[in-house]
Design a protein around this motif. Sequence first.
Motif, mmCIF file in Angstrom:
data_model
loop_
_atom_site.group_PDB
_atom_site.id
_atom_site.type_symbol
_atom_site.label_atom_id
_atom_site.label_comp_id
_atom_site.label_asym_id
_atom_site.label_seq_id
_atom_site.Cartn_x
_atom_site.Cartn_y
_atom_site.Cartn_z
ATOM 1 N N ASP A 176 -26.073 -4.460 -9.005
ATOM 2 C CA ASP A 176 -25.523 -3.219 -8.446
ATOM 3 C C ASP A 176 -24.011 -3.161 -8.556
ATOM 4 O O ASP A 176 -23.432 -2.069 -8.694
ATOM 5 N N GLU A 177 -23.375 -4.303 -8.489
ATOM 6 C CA GLU A 177 -21.907 -4.312 -8.584
ATOM 7 C C GLU A 177 -21.450 -3.867 -9.973
ATOM 8 O O GLU A 177 -20.504 -3.086 -10.113
ATOM 9 N N LYS A 178 -22.143 -4.351 -10.999
ATOM 10 C CA LYS A 178 -21.816 -3.955 -12.370
ATOM 11 C C LYS A 178 -22.050 -2.463 -12.571
ATOM 12 O O LYS A 178 -21.236 -1.754 -13.192
ATOM 13 N N LEU A 179 -23.160 -1.941 -12.033
ATOM 14 C CA LEU A 179 -23.470 -0.521 -12.153
ATOM 15 C C LEU A 179 -22.452 0.316 -11.387
ATOM 16 O O LEU A 179 -21.997 1.356 -11.889
ATOM 17 N N SER A 180 -22.075 -0.121 -10.208
ATOM 18 C CA SER A 180 -21.102 0.614 -9.397
ATOM 19 C C SER A 180 -19.754 0.693 -10.103
ATOM 20 O O SER A 180 -19.102 1.750 -10.107
ATOM 21 N N TRP A 181 -19.334 -0.425 -10.697
ATOM 22 C CA TRP A 181 -18.040 -0.428 -11.400
ATOM 23 C C TRP A 181 -18.084 0.506 -12.618
ATOM 24 O O TRP A 181 -17.126 1.233 -12.874
ATOM 25 N N MET A 182 -19.186 0.474 -13.338
ATOM 26 C CA MET A 182 -19.307 1.347 -14.501
ATOM 27 C C MET A 182 -19.252 2.808 -14.087
ATOM 28 O O MET A 182 -18.553 3.624 -14.704
ATOM 29 N N LEU A 183 -19.975 3.191 -13.033
ATOM 30 C CA LEU A 183 -19.958 4.574 -12.569
ATOM 31 C C LEU A 183 -18.579 4.966 -12.053
ATOM 32 O O LEU A 183 -18.134 6.109 -12.248
ATOM 33 N N PHE A 184 -17.884 4.033 -11.411
ATOM 34 C CA PHE A 184 -16.546 4.304 -10.891
ATOM 35 C C PHE A 184 -15.560 4.587 -12.028
ATOM 36 O O PHE A 184 -14.850 5.599 -12.021
ATOM 37 N N VAL A 185 -15.530 3.725 -13.035
ATOM 38 C CA VAL A 185 -14.599 3.904 -14.156
ATOM 39 C C VAL A 185 -14.958 5.143 -14.961
ATOM 40 O O VAL A 185 -14.092 5.974 -15.282
ATOM 41 N N ASP A 186 -16.236 5.294 -15.299
ATOM 42 C CA ASP A 186 -16.648 6.440 -16.103
ATOM 43 C C ASP A 186 -16.423 7.747 -15.354
ATOM 44 O O ASP A 186 -16.029 8.758 -15.946
ATOM 45 N N GLY A 187 -16.674 7.749 -14.043
ATOM 46 C CA GLY A 187 -16.481 8.958 -13.253
ATOM 47 C C GLY A 187 -15.027 9.378 -13.182
ATOM 48 O O GLY A 187 -14.694 10.554 -13.365
ATOM 49 N N CYS A 188 -14.139 8.413 -12.939
ATOM 50 C CA CYS A 188 -12.706 8.726 -12.881
ATOM 51 C C CYS A 188 -12.191 9.208 -14.237
ATOM 52 O O CYS A 188 -11.401 10.149 -14.319
ATOM 53 N N SER A 189 -12.648 8.560 -15.301
ATOM 54 C CA SER A 189 -12.187 8.967 -16.634
ATOM 55 C C SER A 189 -12.709 10.355 -16.988
ATOM 56 O O SER A 189 -11.994 11.162 -17.604
ATOM 57 N N LEU A 190 -13.946 10.675 -16.589
ATOM 58 C CA LEU A 190 -14.490 12.003 -16.879
ATOM 59 C C LEU A 190 -13.734 13.080 -16.104
ATOM 60 O O LEU A 190 -13.466 14.168 -16.643
ATOM 61 N N LEU A 191 -13.356 12.788 -14.872
ATOM 62 C CA LEU A 191 -12.568 13.755 -14.099
ATOM 63 C C LEU A 191 -11.200 13.983 -14.737
ATOM 64 O O LEU A 191 -10.685 15.109 -14.740
#
Length: 469
Positions: free
Chosen positions: A112-127
Amino acid sequence: MTETHLSQKFTQLQKAKETPKNTFPKIQRVAHYLRGRKHFAHHYSPRLVSIGPIHHGKPNLELGEKYKLMWAAKYLERTKQDAQTLYQKIASNIEQLKQRFAEDVIRDFPDDEKLSWMLFVDGCSLLQILDKGNLNDPHEMNVKVDQLVLVWQDVLLLENQLPYKVLKDLSGHQNDATLVNSMNNFLNYHHLSPVRPEQRQENHDDKDEERALDEDGYTSVVVDNEDTQQHEEHRIEIRKELPFHLLDQLRRYVLDDPLEEPRHQKGDKENSERDENTNDDMTTYRNIGELRTAGIKLKVEKSRRLRDISFSYRWMCLCAELTLPEITVDDTTAPTFHNLIAYEMCPDFENSFDICSFVAFMDSLIDHPEDVKELRSAKVLQNALGSDEEVAKLFNTISTDLVPNTESYSKVRWKIEKHYRKKYRAWIAQGYHTYFSNPWAIIAFLAALFAIVLTFIQTWFAINPRDPC
């Protein structure tokens, strides 16, 4: 098969009908029967950046990973938000966010930590992409314009989507309206956008603010009153479901304007009438060349919404017109339509197949390069792809294996068929198109008519000479 094993099979069969239906479409892979088609697979895969778990970590997207870290850092700096606080928002809701993905999509992310980090980085970059991914100023993203074009295409792939909730948690906005407007501002520059190119900057500066939803879900619009020549401000309630992801918002955006009912759904008497003697099973699909032969003229609908297709008569049924929305065809047209179609064909997405129906309708009109030429002449189609033959082939290819909604544009098809069956209307429309379509044709017709009248008078007096006084 043992009795115990057989009992388990019957239990499994019983439970199958109790499987709960998804309340929202999950982010998933393109169906194998779509991706497996020859020459189609590349339309579904990113070329520079991966967004979300499906294509994460692929060797050919390593440069995109570096870009995403840079854009995420720029986003955090620009919005003055704390990275650890935002990450915790994602991590604390990770179980809920995992439910937004199909099981086979997150299977490779047991941590879950790996998935959370991926969603965090991808989400910020998409915004950051949504706010600063301006093709006219790529320096804001610190990339070249050719790379930014690839980014634009990549973020609108079905397999490259993030749940809306991820973006909302990272956006820092108190209401959803600001984030949805940010999506729309980004999509304004898409070739399918209902906003015309010359209006984009104006909308970006002024109109988007006028039409922005407030916290209560309303929008204020300035409406011109033609009778009083006064401007009136109306507060219109347009509460709509929030998008599931960016591709879903693109589909909503190009199909519907919440402030105006689509033309083909308006309840005018003419469109609602049906000829009881008309057999709908006999409706045929005719290309542009056949329509022109029947005297049907093409007209461009300035709204640019894909739903706005209509058939009508003018001048006491002397002129038949098929009105089509303006559309630009370029290198992004094929991947955009392929991914929108793949999204509509997801088994858990209940929809009316509007994109599939539009593509199928256009395919029925386009058989030959000459059909594309007619669309260009009517300013319905802007060809930025290449030859007319390429455009014709594109629509004929995209429509492969489509199952459109038979109700979509049924009234238009019925009216065209009715026009065909009443041959005198076709003759009248053809005559109008031939002799009254432009001033020179009218002058030539009147001159010919005048010459005939003079000839008749001359012949009359030659046969019946007047006696001299």
